[in-house]
Design an enzyme around this catalytic site. Structure first.
Site, PDB file in Angstrom:
ATOM      1  N   PHE A 123      28.988  44.518  26.541  1.00 45.75           N
ATOM      2  CA  PHE A 123      28.102  44.265  27.684  1.00 45.75           C
ATOM      3  C   PHE A 123      27.143  43.122  27.431  1.00 45.75           C
ATOM      4  O   PHE A 123      26.583  42.552  28.372  1.00 45.75           O
ATOM      5  CB  PHE A 123      27.336  45.538  28.065  1.00 45.75           C
ATOM      6  N   LYS A 124      26.911  42.760  26.165  1.00 44.78           N
ATOM      7  CA  LYS A 124      25.945  41.690  25.887  1.00 44.78           C
ATOM      8  C   LYS A 124      26.358  40.364  26.527  1.00 44.78           C
ATOM      9  O   LYS A 124      25.520  39.519  26.786  1.00 44.78           O
ATOM     10  CB  LYS A 124      25.722  41.553  24.391  1.00 44.78           C
ATOM     11  N   ASP A 125      27.662  40.201  26.798  1.00 43.88           N
ATOM     12  CA  ASP A 125      28.109  38.993  27.502  1.00 43.88           C
ATOM     13  C   ASP A 125      27.480  38.867  28.885  1.00 43.88           C
ATOM     14  O   ASP A 125      27.309  37.762  29.387  1.00 43.88           O
ATOM     15  CB  ASP A 125      29.632  39.029  27.706  1.00 43.88           C
TER      16      ASP A 125
END
Ligand code: PLP
Length: 480
Positions: A123-125
């Site tokens: 999810f950090k993208d």
């Protein structure tokens, strides 16, 4: 929009002024001076928007020092199907963060909000890809350059590298513990050939890497002379970019703004769920925000008891959901500031206590008794729970999830309420944590087509000792 420090003793600044920095000068974190309010009518009018245009509606409220056309162009360039097409399923890819209903349990629909379709499958993208484009834009505008120094044990470093690769004016120096990451994760990072990305494999553990970054950051002369910056999880740009997918998840799960949903968030540094808190403060009809922790249960302990007890690094356990192995939750201060009625002095006092005495106790205070109005709940999940949940979701629904998401599902199931859909945020794909998946399911993790050959690609990495001066020398000889 002006931004204030949670410690109440720094000048207010604009979005672009705080974008490239880290902590406020008084050691606090930046928050907007007010949360813009979204009406039910406005919310319903956003149902037909693309993800990029929904992001524009939300972010334009916070980044009002970026001209409208520029912001919209940056968002449309960031949130495309081409960038977010790496996930497990290609259906509904246009949603960018598609919602996959698992089924109904105890009269409640339970679904996964897929945040892991970006280039590094975590999810950090979602935020980092935007940060890459925002940094390039801001640096060009200011005529500046930036050298990003970071330490990673996996997800953050690779998300930062894939966001910053090829960006003008930016170089990345990323320290990772040599031989300590999974084969997939090292391959993801080390196979990047972009000349502005430098992987430094340190002979040591993650804490050694982090200590080096701290030592370099505390050398204020070096930092200023070499335009050293970071992209850590306290960056406001990262938090606010994450607010968008709470809106998207809500809109995908409901037909009208009279409905409510709850979110369960696998949590470590409190960055992801902090974005949910902000969405709720803006008026998004969220019933509960449920923090799911692993064995490192600092946050679960706080929400249950009112006692915040940061752990020492030696007390931090290495678990099979490693991206949640934290000893203190760096973004938690943002919620505490709101909880204390945005009283910077009180917040500063509490975090001084964290530094000096290791934590604080508000269990007897009125604010803790009134905390229910913020909608937080919590739970924890262990290695055994994780394996069991991985197996159960695979058998019951034919869906393979990752270990962090499994912690989320385990805790979500303990907080179901009839009639209120429960969305669990899927924070990574199983291939990133393939070793544990294989143990749980007795077969290898699914690997998206684009990543089939990643481990055989040529790797570009510099070996380096756990030595501050060697790292400084490397930076000065490869500077922007
Ligand atoms: C970073 C990360 C988390 C924790 O998110 P926070 O914002 O630190 O709470 C959870 N799961 C995965 C897979 C991550 O990479």
């Amino acid at each position: 929009m002006r931004y204030q420090s949670t410690r109440g003793n720094s000048p207010q600044q604009s979005f672009l002024e705080i974008l490239l920095g880290g902590l406020a000068p008084d050691g606090g974190l930046y928050l907007p001076t007010e949360y813009p309010q979204i009406s039910k009518e406005q919310l319903d009018s956003w149902r037909s928007l693309s993800y990029a245009d929904l992001a524009y509606e939300v972010l334009s409220l916070y980044c009002d020092d970026i001209p409208e056309n520029d912001l919209r162009a940056l968002l449309r360039k960031t949130y495309t199907e081409q960038v977010y097409c790496n996930g497990r399923t290609q259906d509904n890819a246009k949603d960018i963060t598609p919602l996959h209903w698992l089924g109904e349990e105890q009269g409640t629909r339970i679904g996964l909000l897929s945040l892991s379709n970006g280039p590094t499958l975590a999810f950090k993208d979602m935020a980092m890809q935007l940060l890459g484009n925002l940094f390039e834009y801001a640096l060009k505008k200011k005529g500046q350059k930036l050298n990003i120094l970071g330490a990673t044990s996996g997800d953050t470093g690779s998300a930062a590298e894939y966001a910053m690769r090829g960006k003008e004016g930016v170089k990345v120096f990323m320290l990772s513990p040599r031989g300590k990451m999974s084969a997939f994760q090292s391959a993801q990072m080390y196979s990047l050939q972009d000349p502005n990305i430098f992987n430094l494999a340190v002979a040591g553990v993650f804490d050694d890497c982090q200590d080096i970054v701290k030592a370099v950051s505390n050398d204020h002369g070096f930092k200023a002379n070499h335009q050293i910056g970071t992209v850590n999880s306290i960056n406001w740009g990262r938090v606010v970019a994450q607010v968008v997918y709470y809106f998207q998840g809500y809109l995908l799960a409901t037909k009208s703004s009279s409905e409510k949903v709850s979110f369960t968030v696998p949590s470590g540094n409190f960055g992801n769920i902090c974005a949910g808190h902000i969405a709720r403060m803006m008026g998004l009809p969220i019933e509960h925000l449920i923090a799911a922790t692993n064995e490192n249960d600092v946050l679960d302990e706080f929400f249950r008891t009112g006692v915040y007890r940061a752990r020492k690094s030696a007390e931090t356990l290495h678990t099979s959901s490693p991206s949640m192995d934290i000893s203190k939750a760096s973004n938690f201060e943002r919620f505490v500031f709101d909880l204390m009625g945005q009283d910077g002095k009180a917040t500063a006092g509490m975090f001084k206590q964290v530094d000096e005495a290791g934590g604080f106790d508000i269990s007897k205070d009125a604010v803790f008794k009134e905390m229910a109005k913020y909608g937080f709940q919590s739970g924890r999940s262990t290695h055994e729970n994780r394996l069991e949940t991985l197996r159960d979701i695979d058998q019951r629904y034919g869906v393979m999830i990752d270990t962090h998401t499994a912690d989320g599902v385990k805790v979500a199931r303990e907080h179901l309420q009839a009639g209120i859909p429960m969305l669990v945020l899927e924070t990574a794909l199983p291939i990133k944590f393939e070793e544990t998946i294989e143990i749980a399911l007795g077969r290898p993790a699914e690997c998206p087509v684009a990543f089939k050959d990643i481990k055989s690609l040529p790797q570009r990495v510099e070996n380096i000792d756990a030595d501050v001066n060697q790292v400084k020398n490397f930076i000065t000889t490869h500077l922007n």
